[in-house]
Enzyme design. Structure first.
Site, PDB file in Angstrom:
ATOM      1  N   MET A  30      37.166  41.767  53.747  1.00 16.22           N
ATOM      2  CA  MET A  30      37.517  41.744  55.171  1.00 16.22           C
ATOM      3  C   MET A  30      37.157  43.088  55.810  1.00 16.22           C
ATOM      4  O   MET A  30      37.655  43.410  56.901  1.00 16.22           O
ATOM      5  CB  MET A  30      39.002  41.440  55.350  1.00 16.22           C
ATOM      6  CG  MET A  30      39.356  40.056  54.816  1.00 16.22           C
ATOM      7  SD  MET A  30      40.778  39.315  55.620  1.00 16.22           S
ATOM      8  CE  MET A  30      42.033  40.491  55.192  1.00 16.22           C
ATOM      9  N   GLU A  35      36.996  52.614  48.145  1.00 16.19           N
ATOM     10  CA  GLU A  35      36.388  52.695  46.807  1.00 16.19           C
ATOM     11  C   GLU A  35      36.656  51.440  45.967  1.00 16.19           C
ATOM     12  O   GLU A  35      35.863  51.086  45.101  1.00 16.19           O
ATOM     13  CB  GLU A  35      36.904  53.935  46.064  1.00 16.19           C
ATOM     14  CG  GLU A  35      36.360  55.257  46.599  1.00 16.19           C
ATOM     15  CD  GLU A  35      34.844  55.350  46.516  1.00 16.19           C
ATOM     16  OE1 GLU A  35      34.269  54.894  45.501  1.00 16.19           O
ATOM     17  OE2 GLU A  35      34.230  55.849  47.481  1.00 16.19           O
ATOM     18  N   GLY A  36      37.816  50.813  46.199  1.00 14.00           N
ATOM     19  CA  GLY A  36      38.138  49.577  45.469  1.00 14.00           C
ATOM     20  C   GLY A  36      37.082  48.507  45.725  1.00 14.00           C
ATOM     21  O   GLY A  36      36.534  47.896  44.791  1.00 14.00           O
ATOM     22  N   HIS A  37      36.761  48.294  47.003  1.00 11.72           N
ATOM     23  CA  HIS A  37      35.709  47.331  47.351  1.00 11.72           C
ATOM     24  C   HIS A  37      34.382  47.735  46.709  1.00 11.72           C
ATOM     25  O   HIS A  37      33.644  46.910  46.187  1.00 11.72           O
ATOM     26  CB  HIS A  37      35.501  47.292  48.869  1.00 11.72           C
ATOM     27  CG  HIS A  37      36.654  46.768  49.659  1.00 11.72           C
ATOM     28  ND1 HIS A  37      37.362  47.549  50.540  1.00 11.72           N
ATOM     29  CD2 HIS A  37      37.225  45.545  49.728  1.00 11.72           C
ATOM     30  CE1 HIS A  37      38.311  46.822  51.126  1.00 11.72           C
ATOM     31  NE2 HIS A  37      38.249  45.603  50.644  1.00 11.72           N
ATOM     32  N   GLN A 148      41.459  42.190  40.843  1.00  9.38           N
ATOM     33  CA  GLN A 148      42.755  41.859  40.227  1.00  9.38           C
ATOM     34  C   GLN A 148      43.911  42.313  41.123  1.00  9.38           C
ATOM     35  O   GLN A 148      45.021  41.823  41.010  1.00  9.38           O
ATOM     36  CB  GLN A 148      42.823  42.502  38.833  1.00  9.38           C
ATOM     37  CG  GLN A 148      44.144  42.368  38.099  1.00  9.38           C
ATOM     38  CD  GLN A 148      44.492  40.919  37.753  1.00  9.38           C
ATOM     39  OE1 GLN A 148      43.602  40.075  37.627  1.00  9.38           O
ATOM     40  NE2 GLN A 148      45.761  40.632  37.610  1.00  9.38           N
ATOM     41  N   ASP A 150      44.511  41.459  43.970  1.00  9.70           N
ATOM     42  CA  ASP A 150      45.056  40.233  44.541  1.00  9.70           C
ATOM     43  C   ASP A 150      45.085  39.178  43.436  1.00  9.70           C
ATOM     44  O   ASP A 150      44.266  38.260  43.406  1.00  9.70           O
ATOM     45  CB  ASP A 150      44.198  39.789  45.726  1.00  9.70           C
ATOM     46  CG  ASP A 150      44.182  40.838  46.820  1.00  9.70           C
ATOM     47  OD1 ASP A 150      45.127  40.883  47.609  1.00  9.70           O
ATOM     48  OD2 ASP A 150      43.232  41.658  46.856  1.00  9.70           O
ATOM     49  N   SER A 185      43.972  50.001  49.334  1.00  9.56           N
ATOM     50  CA  SER A 185      44.075  48.816  50.185  1.00  9.56           C
ATOM     51  C   SER A 185      43.698  49.207  51.602  1.00  9.56           C
ATOM     52  O   SER A 185      44.003  50.312  52.047  1.00  9.56           O
ATOM     53  CB  SER A 185      45.518  48.305  50.169  1.00  9.56           C
ATOM     54  OG  SER A 185      45.728  47.417  51.256  1.00  9.56           O
ATOM     55  N   SER A 186      43.046  48.296  52.292  1.00  9.00           N
ATOM     56  CA  SER A 186      42.701  48.562  53.690  1.00  9.00           C
ATOM     57  C   SER A 186      43.973  48.790  54.500  1.00  9.00           C
ATOM     58  O   SER A 186      43.974  49.496  55.501  1.00  9.00           O
ATOM     59  CB  SER A 186      41.931  47.387  54.284  1.00  9.00           C
ATOM     60  OG  SER A 186      40.807  47.098  53.485  1.00  9.00           O
TER      61      SER A 186
HETATM   62  P1  AMP Z   1      40.052  42.498  51.143  1.00  8.39           P
HETATM   63  O1  AMP Z   1      39.029  43.168  51.971  1.00  8.39           O
HETATM   64  O2  AMP Z   1      41.381  43.168  51.138  1.00  8.39           O
HETATM   65  O3  AMP Z   1      40.124  41.010  51.408  1.00  8.39           O
HETATM   66  O4  AMP Z   1      39.549  42.625  49.636  1.00  8.39           O
HETATM   67  C1  AMP Z   1      38.278  42.187  49.268  1.00  8.39           C
HETATM   68  C2  AMP Z   1      38.171  42.197  47.771  1.00  8.39           C
HETATM   69  O5  AMP Z   1      38.385  43.528  47.286  1.00  8.39           O
HETATM   70  C3  AMP Z   1      39.218  41.314  47.087  1.00  8.39           C
HETATM   71  O6  AMP Z   1      38.627  40.644  45.979  1.00  8.39           O
HETATM   72  C4  AMP Z   1      40.253  42.310  46.646  1.00  8.39           C
HETATM   73  O7  AMP Z   1      41.011  41.883  45.532  1.00  8.39           O
HETATM   74  C5  AMP Z   1      39.387  43.494  46.287  1.00  8.39           C
HETATM   75  N1  AMP Z   1      40.162  44.739  46.312  1.00  8.39           N
HETATM   76  C6  AMP Z   1      40.995  45.167  47.293  1.00  8.39           C
HETATM   77  N2  AMP Z   1      41.589  46.324  46.930  1.00  8.39           N
HETATM   78  C7  AMP Z   1      41.134  46.619  45.686  1.00  8.39           C
HETATM   79  C8  AMP Z   1      41.387  47.687  44.763  1.00  8.39           C
HETATM   80  N3  AMP Z   1      42.228  48.669  45.043  1.00  8.39           N
HETATM   81  N4  AMP Z   1      40.730  47.671  43.574  1.00  8.39           N
HETATM   82  C9  AMP Z   1      39.878  46.658  43.272  1.00  8.39           C
HETATM   83  N5  AMP Z   1      39.592  45.624  44.115  1.00  8.39           N
HETATM   84  C10 AMP Z   1      40.215  45.611  45.297  1.00  8.39           C
END
Ligand code: AMP
Length: 281
Positions: A30, A35-37, A148, A150, A185-186
Site C-alpha cells: 500500500m 525497509e520491510g517492504h 510474516q 501480517d 510499519s507504514s
Molecule cells: P502493506 O504496505 O502494509 O500492505 O505491506 C505490504 C507487504 O509488506 C505485506 O506483505 C506486509 O506483510 C509486508 N510488510 C510490512 N511490514 C513489514 C516488515 N516490517 N517486515 C517484512 N514485511 C513487511
C-alpha cells in the site's frame, strides 16, 4: 524502471514477458515503503527475472472508521525507493481503475479470515483477498512475496491461492524490525516519540513468550498471561487481542503449543494508533 497505472497495459506487459519465458514476481504493497517492504523486493529479485511492485491503498480493506483517508500516500518517494531497489515495474493504479463505478464482485475466505483481525476488522480480509485476487489476475505473477508481519494475511492468501487455483508460488518473508525491536510499519509514522517508546512493549511481550518457550514453557495460558501482564504495565497501550494460534489455520491453540507450529499474535491500540505484531513460538 517503469510506472504503470492502467490494468490493460499491465496485463499485456506481463503476458508478453510470460511468452518470452521470463519469470515474474509480485510484491503487493500500500506504499509508504520502508525497509520491510524493500526486503520483500530483495527476496523477489532472487527468485524471478522481472519484479513488479504494486502500490495501491486499497479502499475495500479499510472499515468506515479506519485510517483510509489519512493513510500515508508518498508515491514519489516510493518510486525513488523502488528504483534504487532494482524494481522493474511499479503498478500504481488509482481506485477508479481497480473498482470502477458499479463494481460488485468480492472474494471471501470464510474460515481463516474470521478470528483475530477478522473479528475486530470485519470487512478487512474481504478487501484483501479481493484486491490480491485482482492483482494476481492483472499481473499473472509466477510468485508473490508477503510479509510474516501480517501473519493472518499470509495464511488467508495462501488458502485463497490454493482454493481458487491461482498457482502462484507464495513466498513468506520474515518481519523486519527497527534496531529496538519495533516491527517496521507504514503506520509507525503516526506515532509520536512517546507513543513509539510505549509501542515497543508489543515486541517485548513477544520476545518474552519466545524466551519462555525456549526455556521449556508450553502452556498457552501461561504464555498469554505473561505477555498480557507486560503490556498491561503500559498506560497508553490497550490490548485488542493477545492470542496463540496455529500458524496455518489461525485457530486458537488449546492447552499446550507445539514449537514451530504456533504463532503469538498481538494487536493493540497505542493511543489512537492500531498496531499488530507476531512471532512464531
Ligand atoms: P502493506 O504496505 O502494509 O500492505 O505491506 C505490504 C507487504 O509488506 C505485506 O506483505 C506486509 O506483510 C509486508 N510488510 C510490512 N511490514 C513489514 C516488515 N516490517 N517486515 C517484512 N514485511 C513487511
Amino acid at each position: 524502471m517503469q510506472t504503470i497505472t492502467s490494468i490493460s497495459e499491465m496485463q499485456s506487459l506481463t503476458e508478453r514477458l510470460r511468452t518470452q519465458g521470463q519469470r515474474v514476481g509480485l510484491v503487493p504493497t500500500m506504499g509508504a515503503l520502508h525497509e520491510g517492504h524493500l526486503s520483500l523486493v530483495k527476496i523477489a529479485r532472487k527468485n524471478v527475472d522481472v519484479v513488479v511492485v504494486s502500490v495501491f491503498v486499497n479502499p475495500t480493506q479499510f472499515g468506515p472508521s479506519e485510517d483510509f483517508t489519512k493513510y500515508p500516500r508518498v508515491l514519489e518517494a516510493d518510486l525513488a525507493a523502488c528504483e534504487t531497489a532494482g524494481v522493474d515495474y511499479v503498478f500504481a493504479p488509482d481506485a477508479e481503475e481497480v473498482y470502477p463505478k458499479g463494481y460488485s464482485t468480492y472474494v471471501v475466505e470464510e474460515h481463516i479470515a474470521k478470528p483475530l483481525e477478522g473479528a475486530s476488522r470485519p470487512a478487512h480480509f474481504r478487501g484483501v483477498t479481493t484486491v490480491v485476487a485482482k492483482l494476481f489476475n492483472i499481473v499473472r505473477p509466477h510468485c508473490a512475496v508477503f510479509g510474516q508481519k501480517d501473519a493472518q494475511q499470509v495464511a488467508v492468501i495462501t488458502k485463497m491461492n490454493a482454493d481458487l487455483n491461482f498457482g502462484v508460488e507464495i513466498i513468506i518473508a520474515p518481519t523486519l524490525r527497527e534496531s529496538d525491536g519495533l516491527a517496521m510499519s507504514s503506520r509507525n509514522r503516526y506515532l509520536t516519540n512517546t507513543q513509539r517508546v510505549e509501542a515497543l512493549v508489543l515486541n517485548q511481550a513477544l520476545r518474552k513468550a519466545v524466551e519462555m518457550v525456549t526455556s521449556g514453557e508450553r502452556r498457552v495460558d501461561r504464555l498469554i498471561a505473561e505477555a498480557t501482564h507486560l503490556i498491561g504495565q503500559h498506560r497508553r497501550v490497550r490490548i485488542i487481542y493477545v492470542s496463540i494460534v496455529d500458524r496455518l489455520t489461525m485457530e486458537a491453540v488449546k492447552g499446550e503449543i507445539t514449537p514451530g507450529k504456533a504463532v503469538m499474535a498481538i494487536a493493540a491500540w497505542v493511543d489512537e494508533v492500531r498496531l499488530i505484531d507476531n512471532e512464531i513460538l
